[in-house]
Design a protein around this motif. Structure first.
Motif, PDB file in Angstrom:
ATOM      1  N   GLU A   1      32.011  60.157  37.017  1.00 23.68           N
ATOM      2  CA  GLU A   1      32.511  61.014  36.887  1.00 23.68           C
ATOM      3  C   GLU A   1      31.590  61.941  35.768  1.00 23.68           C
ATOM      4  O   GLU A   1      31.520  61.297  34.845  1.00 23.68           O
ATOM      5  N   ILE A   2      31.080  63.195  36.169  1.00 19.92           N
ATOM      6  CA  ILE A   2      30.278  63.739  35.279  1.00 19.92           C
ATOM      7  C   ILE A   2      30.744  65.116  34.962  1.00 19.92           C
ATOM      8  O   ILE A   2      31.346  65.880  35.868  1.00 19.92           O
ATOM      9  N   PRO A   3      31.293  65.422  33.846  1.00 22.54           N
ATOM     10  CA  PRO A   3      31.919  66.631  33.443  1.00 22.54           C
ATOM     11  C   PRO A   3      31.204  67.662  34.119  1.00 22.54           C
ATOM     12  O   PRO A   3      30.061  67.783  34.159  1.00 22.54           O
ATOM     13  N   GLU A   4      31.956  68.955  34.260  1.00 25.07           N
ATOM     14  CA  GLU A   4      31.227  69.951  34.931  1.00 25.07           C
ATOM     15  C   GLU A   4      30.277  70.745  34.212  1.00 25.07           C
ATOM     16  O   GLU A   4      29.339  71.072  34.706  1.00 25.07           O
ATOM     17  N   HIS A   5      30.455  70.677  32.915  1.00 26.11           N
ATOM     18  CA  HIS A   5      29.275  71.276  32.101  1.00 26.11           C
ATOM     19  C   HIS A   5      28.488  70.444  31.261  1.00 26.11           C
ATOM     20  O   HIS A   5      28.318  70.505  30.019  1.00 26.11           O
ATOM     21  N   TYR A   6      28.295  69.338  31.804  1.00 31.04           N
ATOM     22  CA  TYR A   6      27.570  68.238  31.393  1.00 31.04           C
ATOM     23  C   TYR A   6      26.144  68.730  30.916  1.00 31.04           C
ATOM     24  O   TYR A   6      25.412  69.209  31.582  1.00 31.04           O
TER      25      TYR A   6
ATOM     26  N   SER B   1      22.569  67.464  29.528  1.00 34.70           N
ATOM     27  CA  SER B   1      21.419  66.432  29.464  1.00 34.70           C
ATOM     28  C   SER B   1      20.332  67.020  28.542  1.00 34.70           C
ATOM     29  O   SER B   1      19.868  67.906  28.444  1.00 34.70           O
TER      30      SER B   1
ATOM     31  N   SER C   1      15.922  69.301  28.598  1.00 31.09           N
ATOM     32  CA  SER C   1      17.523  69.647  28.940  1.00 31.09           C
ATOM     33  C   SER C   1      17.556  70.214  30.294  1.00 31.09           C
ATOM     34  O   SER C   1      16.767  70.840  30.762  1.00 31.09           O
TER      35      SER C   1
END
Length: 106
Positions: free
Chosen positions: A24-29, A31, A47
């Motif tokens: 699960e990757i948060p919607e506003h991840y 990087s 980024s």
């Protein structure tokens, strides 16, 4: 293939079930990658979203480098910084994201 019908920890039954293949990757991840780290020369910062502001702080918290790149990929010449441990912080999508970096120039 291994299957379990019951799980206990120290004799206490657990109903914990996890799917190891689902990530699960948060919607506003956000990087933020820094490389090479440790660096013996220039540092690259990448980024998934534009970096609005970037700061490098020494271990005492003093800002030793700052810029407002407004780009996703940044090249930083580190020749004026001493060999040490630093904190790199980037302001991305209204959030500060930090990474530890080590400079070990020859």
């Amino acid at each position: 293939s291994v299957a379990f019908d019951a799980l206990s920890l120290n004799g206490v039954a657990s109903s914990c079930v996890a799917n190891a293949t689902a990530i699960e990757i948060p919607e506003h991840y956000i990087s933020l990658n820094t490389f090479p780290n440790p660096s013996n020369g220039d540092l690259f910062v990448v980024s998934n979203d534009p970096i609005e502001s970037l700061e490098i702080r020494d271990i005492s918290g003093r800002v030793v480098f700052e810029m407002k790149p407004q780009k996703n990929e940044i090249h930083i010449q580190t020749s004026k910084l001493k060999n040490s441990f630093y904190f790199l912080s980037c302001f991305i999508n209204q959030e500060w994201v930090s990474r530890k970096i080590i400079l070990n120039q020859r």
